[in-house]
Design an enzyme around this catalytic site. Structure first.
Site, PDB file in Angstrom:
ATOM      1  CE  LYS A 254      39.403  28.369  31.883  1.00  0.00           C
ATOM      2  NZ  LYS A 254      40.532  29.488  32.344  1.00  0.00           N
TER       3      LYS A 254
ATOM      4  CD  GLU B  55      44.373  31.669  33.173  1.00  0.00           C
ATOM      5  OE1 GLU B  55      43.125  31.282  33.134  1.00  0.00           O
ATOM      6  OE2 GLU B  55      45.084  32.191  32.003  1.00  0.00           O
TER       7      GLU B  55
ATOM      8  N   GLY C 240      34.491  37.660  30.279  1.00  0.00           N
ATOM      9  CA  GLY C 240      35.808  37.919  30.205  1.00  0.00           C
ATOM     10  C   GLY C 240      36.046  39.370  29.081  1.00  0.00           C
TER      11      GLY C 240
ATOM     12  CB  THR D 291      39.512  35.986  25.683  1.00  0.00           C
ATOM     13  OG1 THR D 291      40.667  36.650  26.027  1.00  0.00           O
ATOM     14  CG2 THR D 291      39.630  34.586  25.978  1.00  0.00           C
ATOM     15  N   GLY D 292      36.618  36.645  24.343  1.00  0.00           N
ATOM     16  CA  GLY D 292      35.275  36.241  23.988  1.00  0.00           C
ATOM     17  C   GLY D 292      34.986  35.844  22.622  1.00  0.00           C
TER      18      GLY D 292
ATOM     19  CD  GLU E 203      26.645  38.999  30.480  1.00  0.00           C
ATOM     20  OE1 GLU E 203      27.093  40.220  30.763  1.00  0.00           O
ATOM     21  OE2 GLU E 203      25.424  38.453  30.578  1.00  0.00           O
TER      22      GLU E 203
ATOM     23  CB  CYS F   3      32.423  44.036  33.597  1.00  0.00           C
ATOM     24  SG  CYS F   3      30.978  43.698  34.402  1.00  0.00           S
TER      25      CYS F   3
ATOM     26  CD  GLU G 205      37.423  46.348  30.316  1.00  0.00           C
ATOM     27  OE1 GLU G 205      37.598  45.502  29.523  1.00  0.00           O
ATOM     28  OE2 GLU G 205      36.298  46.232  31.003  1.00  0.00           O
TER      29      GLU G 205
END
Ligand code: NAD
Length: 515
Positions: A194, A197, A247, A251-252, A269, A303, A407
Site C-alpha cells: 500500500k 496515496e 512512515g 501513524t506507525g 520503520e 528518514c 523531525e
C-alpha cells in the site's frame, strides 16, 4: 512505456505524459497481473515542481482491499508450493527485468514525485539489486537440527507467514517497494504494497514488471490509496500474516495497534532526528561534504537525514561557514534536469510543515545562515508554484529549540557547538529517536567509542547515508523495531516450526512435561 527522455517545457505536462505512457487506463490497484481501476476515494496527484495537479485516481476502498487480499491469499498458496530454487530463479529474472527498465522507472519516479532524476536512477538500480540479493537467499533458507535429551530427531523449518502487507511512505516509493517486497517474496510470502496515496506510480510499475518477469498472479499486488481506507482495511484483516510499516511515528503506532488487535505482528520503520557529530580533528572539508549530503540529498526527505549538526566549539564557526558555502552552491531546480541536486518537497502538506518548522526554529533562537529567498530560476518560471525550500542552515539551535527534537523531513539542519565528547554523546542521545547518526574525527578510539555510545540502528564513521540491502537497517526507540534488510530480515518474514520424531521405539512418545 515509451517515454525515455526528460523533460518537456512543464513538469506538470511531463508528469502527465509519463503517467499516461505507463498506465494508459490510469492508476489502479495491481491485482493478479492487471491494473484495475478503483471506485473508492478520489485522490489527486500534484506535480511537486509546479504545485499543479496532473492526475486523479480512485482508490479500491475497503471493499476493494478485500478483493486484493483474496488474490494475495491465493498467491501465497501458489508461491509457497514452489521450492526455493524455483523462487530464486524467478526472483533473479525479476532483478534482470527491473535492471533493464532502470531508466524508465527513474523517469516515472522523478516525474511523478519530484525526486531529482539522478537520485531516482540510483534508487531504480538499487531496487534491481535488492531482488538479486534476496534471490540468492531464496534457495538457502535452512532450519536447524537440534540435539535434545532422549531419543529424538528434532529439527526446525522456516515457514512463510502467508500474506505480508507493506505500508510505504512518499519520500522513497520505488526504493521502499523493493526494500519491502524482495525479502518477503524470497522467504515464500505473497506481498501487498500500500504505497503512499501521493506517490503510487512507481510501485505499481515495479509490481507489473515483476509479474512480467514470472511472479505468479497474486504474489505481488499493489493497493494504491488512502491510509484510512485501504491501509486501515489491510492492516487489520486476520488473513494478513504480518505488516511491515515505513512512515511516521504516530501513524506507525496507530497501524501497530490496529494490527495487534487483529493478532497481526508489525515491523516498524519510523522517523529520526539524527545527530552528525564533527570533532575539531576531523578532515573538515570532507566532513562538510558529508554534512551536506546527510541533510540536503533528497531535500532532507530522508528518514536518516543528519538534521542535527553538532560541532566542536573550536571549529564551529569555521565549519558552519564551510557548510553554508556548499549549501549556497547546491543546484535546486527541475527534478528531471540531470544536474539538479535538490528537488522540491514532494507533498503540499509537507511543504507547509517544513516552512512552519523553519519559523519555529527561528522563533526559538536559531539564526538562519542559509535558505531564505528563492532564486529567479524558480520564482520567474513555470516552477514558481512548486514546493521549493532552499537548503536551510540554522545555527545556534540549542536543546530548547523545537528543531532539536522534532523531525522536519525537509532540507533543514540545525547546528550547535559542543565542548566535550561526553556532551556530544549526551546531546545525540537526547531525543526519543534512534535511527542513525555519524561522527567525524581522526581519532580511531574516539570514533568507535562514539559509535558504540550513540543510540542508533545505523551509525557512520567519517561518512554518512550509505545503506545497502545486505546490511541490517532499522531503528532503536521511537524509530521503530525489527530490521528490514540484511540476511536477518528473512527471520522477520518466516516463522520457525519445530518438528520432533522419536528415534527409538523404546523412547516414550508421551513425555510427562506439559507446557
Ligand atoms: P505517514 O506515516 O504519514 O504515512 C505512511 C504510510 O502510512 C502511507 O502510505 C499512508 O497512506 C499510510 N497510512 C496512514 N494512515 C494509515 C492507517 N490508518 N492505516 C494504514 N496505513 C496508513 O508517513 P509519510 O509522511 O508518508 O512518510 C514520512 C515518514 O516516514 C517520516 O517520519 C520518515 O522518517 C518516515 N520514514 C521512515 C523510514 C525508515 O526506514 N525508518 C524510511 C522512509 C521514511
Amino acid at each position: 512505456m515509451t517515454i525515455t527522455t526528460a523533460p518537456t517545457s512543464s513538469s506538470t505536462d511531463t508528469a502527465r505524459a509519463v503517467l499516461d505512457a505507463a498506465f494508459p487506463g490510469g492508476i489502479g490497484a495491481f491485482i493478479d497481473g492487471k491494473v484495475v481501476p478503483g471506485n473508492g476515494e478520489t485522490v489527486t496527484l500534484t506535480a511537486a515542481a509546479t504545485g499543479a495537479p496532473f492526475a486523479t485516481y480512485s482508490d479500491p476502498g475497503a471493499e476493494g482491499a478485500g478483493v486484493i487480499l483474496e488474490s494475495s491469499v491465493r498467491g501465497a498458496a501458489a508461491w509457497g508450493e514452489l521450492n526455493g530454487f524455483e523462487r530464486a530463479a524467478i526472483l533473479r529474472n525479476v532483478s534482470r527485468t527491473l535492471e533493464a527498465h532502470t531508466e524508465e522507472l527513474a523517469i516515472l519516479e522523478s516525474a511523478t514525485t519530484g525526486k531529482p532524476i539522478r537520485d531516482a536512477r540510483v534508487e531504480a538500480a538499487k531496487v534491481a539489486e535488492m531482488f538479486g540479493y534476496y534471490a540468492g537467499w531464496a534457495d538457502k533458507l535452512t532450519g536447524q537440527t537440534i540435539p535434545v535429551p532422549g531419543s529424538w530427531h528434532t529439527y526446525t523449518e522456516r515457514v512463510p507467514w502467508g500474506v505480508i502487507v507493506a505500508i510505504t511512505p512518499w519520500n522513497a516509493p520505488m526504493f521502499t517497494a523493493g526494500w519491502n517486497s524482495a525479502a518477503p517474496l524470497a522467504a515464500g510470502n505473497s506481498v501487498i504494497i500500500k504505497p503512499s496515496e501521493f506517490t503510487p506510480a512507481s510501485t505499481i510499475r515495479v509490481a507489473q514488471l515483476a509479474h512480467e518477469a514470472g511472479l505468479p498472479d497474486g504474489v505481488f499486488n499493489v493497493a494504491p490509496g488512502l491510509g484510512q481506507t485501504v491501509g486501515a482495511a489491510l492492516t487489520s484483516d486476520r488473513r494478513v500474516g504480518k505488516v511491515s510499516f515505513i512512515g511516521s511515528v504516530p501513524t506507525g503506532r496507530r497501524v501497530a495497534v490496529a494490527a495487534a488487535q487483529a493478532g497481526i505482528p508489525a515491523l516498524l520503520e519510523l522517523g529520526g532526528k539524527s545527530a552528525n557529530i564533527v570533532f575539531a580533528d576531523a578532515d573538515l572539508e570532507r566532513a562538510a561534504d558529508g554534512a551536506i549530503s546527510a541533510i540536503f540529498s533528497g531535500a532532507g526527505q530522508s528518514c536518516v537525514a543528519g538534521s542535527r549538526l553538532l560541532v566542536e566549539r573550536s571549529v564551529h564557526a569555521q565549519f558552519v561557514e564551510l557548510v553554508a558555502d556548499r549549501a549556497g552552491r547546491l543546484r535546486v531546480g527541475d527534478p528531471l534536469s540531470a544536474d539538479t541536486e535538490v528537488g522540491p518537497i514532494i507533498t503540499a502538506q509537507q511543504f507547509a510543515t517544513v516552512n512552519s518548522l523553519i519559523d519555529a526554529g527561528v522563533q526559538d533562537g536559531g539564526r538562519r545562515i542559509t535558505g531564505s529567498a528563492l532564486p529567479p530560476h524558480l520564482t520567474g518560471s513555470a516552477l514558481a508554484g512548486g514546493h521549493w525550500v532552499m537548503p536551510t542552515l540554522l545555527d545556534g539551535v540549542t536543546p530548547q529549540n523545537r528543531l532539536e527534537t522534532t523531525e522536519v523531513f525537509g532540507p533543514v539542519v540545525g547546528a550547535d557547538a559542543f565542548d566535550t565528547e561526553a556532551e556530544a554523546i549526551a546531546r545525540a542521545n537526547s531525543t526519543s529517536f534512534g535511527l542513525a547518526g555519524a561522527v567525524w574525527t581522526s581519532d580511531v578510539s574516539r570514533a568507535h567509542h562514539v559509535a558504540r555510545s550513540v543510540n542508533a540502528g545505523t551509525f557512520w564513521i567519517n561518512s554518512y547515508k550509505t545503506i545497502h540491502v545486505a546490511v541490517p537497517f532499522g531503528g532503536f526507540g521511537d524509530s521503530g523495531h525489527g530490521r528490514s534488510s540484511g540476511p536477518g530480515v528473512l527471520d522477520e518474514y518466516t516463522q520457525t516450526k519445530a518438528i520432533w520424531v522419536p528415534t527409538r521405539a523404546a523412547g516414550s512418545p508421551f513425555p510427562s512435561l506439559s507446557y
